[in-house]
Write a protein that holds these residues in place. Structure first.
Motif, PDB file in Angstrom:
ATOM      1  N   LYS A 501       0.837  -1.205   0.000  1.00 53.67           N
ATOM      2  CA  LYS A 501       0.000   0.000   0.000  1.00 53.67           C
ATOM      3  C   LYS A 501       0.873   1.256   0.000  1.00 53.67           C
ATOM      4  O   LYS A 501       0.559   2.235  -0.693  1.00 53.67           O
ATOM      5  CB  LYS A 501      -0.912  -0.011   1.234  1.00 53.67           C
ATOM      6  CG  LYS A 501      -1.731   1.258   1.435  1.00 53.67           C
ATOM      7  CD  LYS A 501      -2.781   1.407   0.352  1.00 53.67           C
ATOM      8  CE  LYS A 501      -3.592   2.670   0.516  1.00 53.67           C
ATOM      9  NZ  LYS A 501      -2.801   3.895   0.280  1.00 53.67           N
ATOM     10  N   THR A 504       2.133   2.220  -3.452  1.00 54.50           N
ATOM     11  CA  THR A 504       1.187   2.489  -4.551  1.00 54.50           C
ATOM     12  C   THR A 504       0.132   3.527  -4.165  1.00 54.50           C
ATOM     13  O   THR A 504      -0.033   3.867  -3.001  1.00 54.50           O
ATOM     14  CB  THR A 504       0.458   1.191  -4.966  1.00 54.50           C
ATOM     15  OG1 THR A 504      -0.128   0.609  -3.808  1.00 54.50           O
ATOM     16  CG2 THR A 504       1.407   0.218  -5.596  1.00 54.50           C
ATOM     17  N   LYS A 505      -0.552   3.987  -5.214  1.00 51.59           N
ATOM     18  CA  LYS A 505      -1.623   4.965  -4.989  1.00 51.59           C
ATOM     19  C   LYS A 505      -2.959   4.228  -4.941  1.00 51.59           C
ATOM     20  O   LYS A 505      -3.009   3.013  -4.833  1.00 51.59           O
ATOM     21  CB  LYS A 505      -1.630   5.984  -6.142  1.00 51.59           C
ATOM     22  CG  LYS A 505      -0.377   6.859  -6.173  1.00 51.59           C
ATOM     23  CD  LYS A 505      -0.584   8.091  -7.041  1.00 51.59           C
ATOM     24  CE  LYS A 505      -0.822   7.717  -8.494  1.00 51.59           C
ATOM     25  NZ  LYS A 505      -0.933   8.903  -9.366  1.00 51.59           N
ATOM     26  N   LEU A 506      -4.010   5.024  -5.073  1.00 49.62           N
ATOM     27  CA  LEU A 506      -5.356   4.458  -5.030  1.00 49.62           C
ATOM     28  C   LEU A 506      -5.532   3.378  -6.106  1.00 49.62           C
ATOM     29  O   LEU A 506      -5.028   3.511  -7.216  1.00 49.62           O
ATOM     30  CB  LEU A 506      -6.377   5.585  -5.256  1.00 49.62           C
ATOM     31  CG  LEU A 506      -7.832   5.259  -4.943  1.00 49.62           C
ATOM     32  CD1 LEU A 506      -8.026   4.995  -3.463  1.00 49.62           C
ATOM     33  CD2 LEU A 506      -8.727   6.406  -5.400  1.00 49.62           C
ATOM     34  N   THR A 509      -2.310   1.602  -8.137  1.00 45.86           N
ATOM     35  CA  THR A 509      -1.560   2.129  -9.282  1.00 45.86           C
ATOM     36  C   THR A 509      -0.219   2.698  -8.808  1.00 45.86           C
ATOM     37  O   THR A 509      -0.012   2.943  -7.626  1.00 45.86           O
ATOM     38  CB  THR A 509      -2.368   3.234  -9.995  1.00 45.86           C
ATOM     39  OG1 THR A 509      -2.742   4.213  -9.027  1.00 45.86           O
ATOM     40  CG2 THR A 509      -3.619   2.677 -10.636  1.00 45.86           C
ATOM     41  N   GLU A 510       0.626   2.895  -9.788  1.00 44.50           N
ATOM     42  CA  GLU A 510       2.006   3.288  -9.475  1.00 44.50           C
ATOM     43  C   GLU A 510       2.088   4.774  -9.106  1.00 44.50           C
ATOM     44  O   GLU A 510       1.537   5.625  -9.810  1.00 44.50           O
ATOM     45  CB  GLU A 510       2.848   3.039 -10.729  1.00 44.50           C
ATOM     46  CG  GLU A 510       4.265   2.667 -10.444  1.00 44.50           C
ATOM     47  CD  GLU A 510       4.952   2.209 -11.729  1.00 44.50           C
ATOM     48  OE1 GLU A 510       4.431   1.274 -12.364  1.00 44.50           O
ATOM     49  OE2 GLU A 510       5.978   2.818 -12.083  1.00 44.50           O
ATOM     50  N   GLY A 511       2.784   5.076  -8.025  1.00 45.41           N
ATOM     51  CA  GLY A 511       2.976   6.469  -7.633  1.00 45.41           C
ATOM     52  C   GLY A 511       4.413   6.902  -7.869  1.00 45.41           C
ATOM     53  O   GLY A 511       5.262   6.105  -8.288  1.00 45.41           O
ATOM     54  N   SER A 512       4.691   8.167  -7.564  1.00 43.15           N
ATOM     55  CA  SER A 512       6.037   8.690  -7.810  1.00 43.15           C
ATOM     56  C   SER A 512       7.085   8.072  -6.877  1.00 43.15           C
ATOM     57  O   SER A 512       8.256   7.953  -7.233  1.00 43.15           O
ATOM     58  CB  SER A 512       6.038  10.211  -7.641  1.00 43.15           C
ATOM     59  OG  SER A 512       5.571  10.539  -6.342  1.00 43.15           O
ATOM     60  N   TYR A 514       7.222   5.012  -5.921  1.00 39.06           N
ATOM     61  CA  TYR A 514       7.098   3.549  -6.036  1.00 39.06           C
ATOM     62  C   TYR A 514       8.445   2.838  -5.845  1.00 39.06           C
ATOM     63  O   TYR A 514       8.574   1.907  -5.042  1.00 39.06           O
ATOM     64  CB  TYR A 514       6.513   3.214  -7.404  1.00 39.06           C
ATOM     65  CG  TYR A 514       6.199   1.746  -7.627  1.00 39.06           C
ATOM     66  CD1 TYR A 514       5.185   1.119  -6.928  1.00 39.06           C
ATOM     67  CD2 TYR A 514       6.913   1.003  -8.564  1.00 39.06           C
ATOM     68  CE1 TYR A 514       4.891  -0.209  -7.136  1.00 39.06           C
ATOM     69  CE2 TYR A 514       6.623  -0.335  -8.789  1.00 39.06           C
ATOM     70  CZ  TYR A 514       5.610  -0.942  -8.071  1.00 39.06           C
ATOM     71  OH  TYR A 514       5.321  -2.266  -8.279  1.00 39.06           O
ATOM     72  N   SER A 543      -1.243   3.381   5.501  1.00 40.24           N
ATOM     73  CA  SER A 543      -0.793   2.077   5.016  1.00 40.24           C
ATOM     74  C   SER A 543      -0.879   1.031   6.119  1.00 40.24           C
ATOM     75  O   SER A 543      -1.187  -0.133   5.864  1.00 40.24           O
ATOM     76  CB  SER A 543       0.661   2.180   4.534  1.00 40.24           C
ATOM     77  OG  SER A 543       0.748   3.083   3.451  1.00 40.24           O
TER      78      SER A 543
END
Lengths: 582, 72
Positions: A501, A504-506, A509-512, A514, A543
């Motif tokens: 968690k 990743t984002k909502l 999905t991949e976040g900055s 990651y 998280s």
């Protein structure tokens, strides 16, 4: 097989309210007497205007009248329950002040003519005796009759009214020595009929109690309803506990100077929880919260706001649970059964009860299953504390753990996205005998001792974190260490989810952040695998909470589904498999 | 026995039938290998099992209420 079953259920449920839509319903139909009472009292329809309505419109009007008619019935019952017990002086004053003949007519209409007559007679008698007490004074024979209606203290008070009058004469000119009408008594509100005199009850009596409405005094001394010297209504318990009327001591004597004390509560719904048998606890709770919300109107401040929103939430939860509807359905079936409704009506009532019960079950099955699982000790997973030892796990060689971590970190460093990561980690896994493949259920990454199968259709970046975790664990501990792998991934399941968690984002999905979160995950796992402990997930509170929630429900979709009431048997599939949910 | 009593007994029997049928189908549709979609936790077998469980509760409620009314 499934689709026809579902289609049947949906059709059956949706067909319930429309049953009988094409039939014309005669005025005062036995099966709808409650609603016709409502129409009669409100004068919404007459026989002629009702008969002129098309069947569909009649059905619509009857359905619309269901709730208000039930509410009105309950209101009248509550009023009647408050009238039946013996009164003290304050109640006597309050009720006599506020009584209107329409109140007794409403009781006649809704509860039967005999009950209405009894109410009428109680008020009529008490008015006469009060006048007599103020005039020539009460006689011994009068006291015996008053004993049906009043408490001993109240009777004593009336007996001494002459003394009170003497005191009034003596103190003439002084303020507040008259026993005046309170003007705020208890009455049956909202008798809506424009012409209440027309409402004799007549053929409408006895709907709910089976009484025939003979009009004779039901509680005359020595009669069948005469109980222990107390006059009680037909079919009523002596001193119903449904009343919210309170008793204040010492009572105010007529002729005394008025005391500044609270007036008895009106028998309408108050901020109390009376043990009225006609409504279930959910209905009362909903009313109670609604009243509490109303009490906050106009108030300001934190506590008023908090109370208001708590009341709103509670009402919402009760409505959502469908318990109040179930209670109402039960009452409908009970009333119809007791009043000899037709077979069709009883079946319809039963079907609606089953439907409301089913809706309530939808709410409560998950909770019940969770409790059952908790009781059995196999549904709720205790979240292990970071740094605590994992029972049944053999520690990895520090050098091996370091080498694997180094290789995975190199992959992470060289990757631009989760696709690159999974490709690189697949290659690392191959070197340690771990096979990574795509497949399986959407949103799961499933591992045995020597392979990992993931499905990235939904939340791919999230699942790739799990793939990295699983490959690192298997490569470090060795593909032969089935017990250690299983123990580690089961005990530290929440931490696995926390890291996934965090990276990743909502919706996974991949976040900055990651790659950096992945690297942090790998470092923490290296330490944990070397020490045989639960990894320290130094992640955000969000998280952490995310990690705890699925852990409480289960470590796989199958287990979560089982705990939510779906009933899947496979909690952990295979002896050495650990399943990850999204 | 009045028509109403007979009706209420029939409804109790129907409720009991619904309860047992619901229990049977809930077990039948629960699977060791469900194929869940995480976003909705929905599968055909899952729904069927859940609906069956719900129906069994409704049947139990109906049967219990009818038996209670019959003897009350």
């Amino acid at each position: 097989m499934i689709r026809p079953l579902l289609a049947f259920l949906v059709l059956a449920l949706s067909a319930l309210p429309s049953a009988g839509q094409d039939e014309r319903i005669p005025w005062n139909d036995e099966d709808h007497r409650l609603k016709f009472n409502y129409f009669t009292e409100t004068e919404k329809f007459t026989t002629e205007t009702w008969d002129a309505l098309p069947p569909a419109k009649q059905d619509k009007e009857l359905r619309a009248a269901l709730e208000p008619s039930r509410a009105r019935l309950l209101e009248v019952r509550q009023y009647y329950s408050a009238i039946v017990p013996k009164w003290d002086l304050e109640e006597l004053q309050s009720y006599l002040d506020s009584y209107q003949s329409e109140d007794a007519q409403a009781v006649s209409l809704w509860l039967g003519e005999d009950k209405g007559s009894w109410v009428r007679q109680k008020f009529s008698s008490l008015k006469q005796y009060l006048a007599k007490a103020r005039g020539p004074g009460l006689e011994e024979a009068d006291l015996a009759t008053l004993n049906y209606y009043l408490t001993p203290d109240a009777i004593s008070g009336l007996k001494s009214i002459k003394i009170g009058k003497a005191a009034v004469e003596k103190n003439k000119g002084k303020k507040g020595t008259e026993w005046k009408a309170s003007g705020s008594g208890s009455k049956l509100n909202n008798f809506a009929g424009k012409n209440p005199a027309a409402l004799t009850g007549g053929g409408l009596s006895g709907f709910y109690d089976g009484s025939k409405g003979s009009g004779e005094d039901p509680s005359a001394s020595g009669g069948k309803n005469y109980v222990s010297g107390s006059k009680v209504g037909p079919g009523e318990k002596k001193g119903s506990n449904a009343t919210t009327v309170k008793h204040y001591a010492p009572p105010q004597l007529p002729g005394d100077a008025p005391k500044t004390q609270p007036k008895p509560a009106a028998p309408a719904v108050k901020h109390t929880m009376p043990a009225e048998v006609d409504r279930g606890p959910a209905s009362y709770a909903k009313t109670w919260w609604k009243d509490l919300e109303k009490e906050q109107e106009g108030k300001k401040g934190f506590m008023a706001g908090l109370t208001k929103y708590t009341a709103k939430t509670a009402q919402g939860l009760i409505s959502f649970s469908s318990l109040a509807d179930t209670e109402t359905s039960y009452q409908t079936l009970k009333v119809d059964y007791k009043n000899g409704a037709s077979t069709g009506t009883l079946f319809k009532d039963g079907a609606i009860l089953a439907k409301d019960g089913a809706l309530a079950a939808v709410t409560f099955i998950p909770g019940a299953n969770l409790l059952k699982s908790a009781k059995a000790g196999d549904g709720l997973i205790k979240v292990a504390k970071a740094g605590s030892a994992v029972t049944g796990m053999v520690k990895a060689e520090a050098s091996t753990a370091k080498a694997v971590a180094k290789e995975i970190n190199a992959v992470i460093k060289a990757s631009a996205n989760s696709d690159d990561v999974v490709k690189g980690v697949t290659e690392v896994g191959k070197r340690y005998g771990v096979e990574v493949a795509q497949g399986g259920r959407i949103g799961e990454s499933v591992g045995t001792a020597s392979n990992v199968v993931y499905n990235g259709t939904v939340g791919k970046a999230h699942e790739v974190v799990h793939v990295v975790q699983q490959v690192q664990t298997r490569a470090t501990l060795g593909t032969a260490a089935e017990g250690s792998i299983s123990a580690f991934e089961k005990v530290a399941y929440a931490q696995h989810e926390m890291f996934a968690k965090e990276a990743t984002k909502l919706l996974g999905t991949e976040g900055s952040g990651y790659m950096s979160a992945l690297a942090k995950n790998v470092g923490s796992f290296e330490t944990a695998l070397t020490n045989g402990t639960v990894p320290d997930a130094a992640v955000s509170i969000g998280s952490r909470i995310y990690g705890y929630i699925p852990s409480l429900l289960g470590t796989s979709q199958a287990q979560i589904a089982a705990n939510l009431g779906v009933g899947a048997k496979g909690v952990v599939q295979g002896s050495n498999a650990v399943l990850y949910s999204e | 026995m009045t028509t109403q009593q007979l009706t209420i007994l029939l409804m109790a029997a129907a409720g009991a039938g619904l309860f047992f049928a619901g229990r049977y189908f809930a077990k039948k549709f629960s699977s060791e290998e469900p194929t869940f979609i995480p976003a909705t936790m929905v599968t055909a077998r899952g729904i069927a099992s859940y609906v069956s469980t719900v129906a069994s509760w409704a049947g139990a409620l109906l049967a219990a209420v009818c038996v209670f009314l019959f003897f009350s």
